[in-house]
Design an enzyme around this catalytic site. Structure first.
Site, PDB file in Angstrom:
ATOM      1  N   PRO A   1      40.124  44.016  39.593  1.00  0.00           N
ATOM      2  CA  PRO A   1      39.239  44.638  38.602  1.00  0.00           C
ATOM      3  C   PRO A   1      39.859  45.919  38.067  1.00  0.00           C
ATOM      4  O   PRO A   1      40.272  46.778  38.824  1.00  0.00           O
ATOM      5  CB  PRO A   1      37.967  44.949  39.391  1.00  0.00           C
ATOM      6  CG  PRO A   1      38.036  44.074  40.596  1.00  0.00           C
ATOM      7  CD  PRO A   1      39.492  43.898  40.903  1.00  0.00           C
ATOM      8  N   GLU A   2      39.974  46.006  36.762  1.00  0.00           N
ATOM      9  CA  GLU A   2      40.482  47.239  36.152  1.00  0.00           C
ATOM     10  C   GLU A   2      39.288  48.030  35.615  1.00  0.00           C
ATOM     11  O   GLU A   2      38.141  47.633  35.766  1.00  0.00           O
ATOM     12  CB  GLU A   2      41.497  46.902  35.062  1.00  0.00           C
ATOM     13  CG  GLU A   2      42.733  46.220  35.670  1.00  0.00           C
ATOM     14  CD  GLU A   2      44.033  46.632  35.007  1.00  0.00           C
ATOM     15  OE1 GLU A   2      44.203  47.821  34.693  1.00  0.00           O
ATOM     16  OE2 GLU A   2      44.880  45.747  34.799  1.00  0.00           O
TER      17      GLU A   2
ATOM     18  N   HIS B   1      32.274  36.429  53.380  1.00  0.00           N
ATOM     19  CA  HIS B   1      32.792  37.642  52.752  1.00  0.00           C
ATOM     20  C   HIS B   1      31.701  38.535  52.154  1.00  0.00           C
ATOM     21  O   HIS B   1      32.006  39.489  51.456  1.00  0.00           O
ATOM     22  CB  HIS B   1      33.844  37.346  51.683  1.00  0.00           C
ATOM     23  CG  HIS B   1      34.915  36.398  52.143  1.00  0.00           C
ATOM     24  ND1 HIS B   1      35.698  36.643  53.247  1.00  0.00           N
ATOM     25  CD2 HIS B   1      35.299  35.192  51.654  1.00  0.00           C
ATOM     26  CE1 HIS B   1      36.543  35.626  53.419  1.00  0.00           C
ATOM     27  NE2 HIS B   1      36.325  34.734  52.469  1.00  0.00           N
TER      28      HIS B   1
ATOM     29  N   ARG C   1      39.200  39.748  50.142  1.00  0.00           N
ATOM     30  CA  ARG C   1      40.482  40.300  50.599  1.00  0.00           C
ATOM     31  C   ARG C   1      40.337  41.659  51.265  1.00  0.00           C
ATOM     32  O   ARG C   1      41.284  42.165  51.848  1.00  0.00           O
ATOM     33  CB  ARG C   1      41.460  40.367  49.422  1.00  0.00           C
ATOM     34  CG  ARG C   1      41.740  38.952  48.880  1.00  0.00           C
ATOM     35  CD  ARG C   1      42.668  38.969  47.706  1.00  0.00           C
ATOM     36  NE  ARG C   1      44.000  39.437  48.073  1.00  0.00           N
ATOM     37  CZ  ARG C   1      45.008  39.562  47.217  1.00  0.00           C
ATOM     38  NH1 ARG C   1      44.814  39.255  45.950  1.00  0.00           N
ATOM     39  NH2 ARG C   1      46.172  39.987  47.609  1.00  0.00           N
TER      40      ARG C   1
ATOM     41  N   ARG D   1      59.656  65.010  31.641  1.00  0.00           N
ATOM     42  CA  ARG D   1      59.576  63.877  32.577  1.00  0.00           C
ATOM     43  C   ARG D   1      60.525  62.771  32.168  1.00  0.00           C
ATOM     44  O   ARG D   1      60.529  62.336  31.023  1.00  0.00           O
ATOM     45  CB  ARG D   1      58.146  63.335  32.639  1.00  0.00           C
ATOM     46  CG  ARG D   1      57.196  64.302  33.308  1.00  0.00           C
ATOM     47  CD  ARG D   1      55.844  63.639  33.470  1.00  0.00           C
ATOM     48  NE  ARG D   1      54.859  64.597  33.927  1.00  0.00           N
ATOM     49  CZ  ARG D   1      54.228  64.501  35.106  1.00  0.00           C
ATOM     50  NH1 ARG D   1      54.490  63.485  35.914  1.00  0.00           N
ATOM     51  NH2 ARG D   1      53.334  65.402  35.452  1.00  0.00           N
TER      52      ARG D   1
END
Ligand SMILES: [Zn+2]
Length: 270
Positions: A2-3, A91, A110, A151
């Site tokens: 999930p983002e 789960h 997971r 950077r």
């Protein structure tokens, strides 16, 4: 995984079901997820009213007067509000009981997710040092330009650094760089202010669009209403190495940048 858009979709889906509700009990079916569930969760949460459901980066916070439950969906976690009678599946690790009729259920095959605790007035260590939210006013091209001077890291790695800006994962970084016409390999310190403005605009537009659509392409994610969060998103670069660039038709290149697979167009992105 999930983002940010999936987490924001989860937050928006859960908030109407949780805000103002009292937690009547906590059921922990195991003592840990990614990390041990701290004793404050079962000790302090029961009896508390959920005042707000907030998101910071990819964390969800359930605020109460006693403190905040801090949740992360990890790789495969999902949160659903269900009737209390719903049978427990494999789960289903945590239930927050919401009176006698409903339950907030955390499923995570997971177990890379977490349930932690943030005391009132404190900022949890996991939330310290995070960059601004990409959809906030603090995030724009001038900000990226200022932070990137000197950077040498690739701009894609820079953009995915949570200390710079939160919630821009691999998919959205690849898509935003394609839209902005910036090579993911270019050193972050060698991107102009003007091009960072285009990049910030691309990040915001892509994330806002994904949130409006309810998320990206995820097998494991379940929206709070139980619908699979699987959306055929129009991806221009991510996962499309070797396929034609949607802009110029030339084959997209693919390589590892900062250990993450990246596809880009060598012609459109410089
Ligand atoms: Zn191209």
């Amino acid at each position: 995984m999930p983002e940010l858009p999936e987490v924001e979709t989860t937050r928006a889906g859960l908030a109407p079901h949780l805000e103002g509700r009292r937690v009547s009990g906590v059921v922990l079916r195991r003592p840990d997820l990614r990390w041990p569930i701290p004793p404050e969760v079962p000790a302090l949460l029961p009896g508390q009213r959920i005042l707000a459901v907030r998101r910071r980066a990819k964390y969800l916070l359930l605020d109460t007067a006693a403190g905040s439950a801090l949740l992360h969906l990890g790789m495969s976690g999902s949160l659903r509000v269900l009737p209390s009678s719903t049978p427990v599946r494999e789960h289903d690790h945590v239930d927050l009981l919401l009176g006698s009729r409903r339950v907030l259920r955390f499923n995570d095959p997971r177990r890379f997710g977490c349930l932690l605790w943030q005391a009132p007035g404190e900022v949890h260590p996991l939330l310290r040092g995070l960059g601004p939210e990409p959809l906030s006013d603090a995030f724009d091209g001038d900000y990226l330009f200022a932070r990137s001077r000197g950077r040498r890291a690739p701009v894609k790695t820079f953009l995915m650094d949570q200390r710079i800006v939160v919630g821009v994962g691999n998919i959205y970084a690849a898509e935003a760089l394609h839209r902005a016409g910036i090579s993911p390999l270019r050193p972050a310190g060698r991107v102009s202010r003007e091009r960072y403005r285009a990049l910030a605009d691309a990040v915001r537009a892509i994330l806002a669009h994904a949130i409006a659509r309810g998320g990206t392409t995820l097998r494991d994610f379940l929206a709070p209403d139980g619908a699979p969060g699987y959306f055929e998103q129009e991806l221009s670069a991510y996962g499309r190495g070797g396929e034609p660039c949607p802009r110029c038709g030339r084959p997209l290149r693919q390589a590892l940048v900062g250990q993450r697979t990246t596809a880009w167009c060598g012609h459109c992105q410089r």
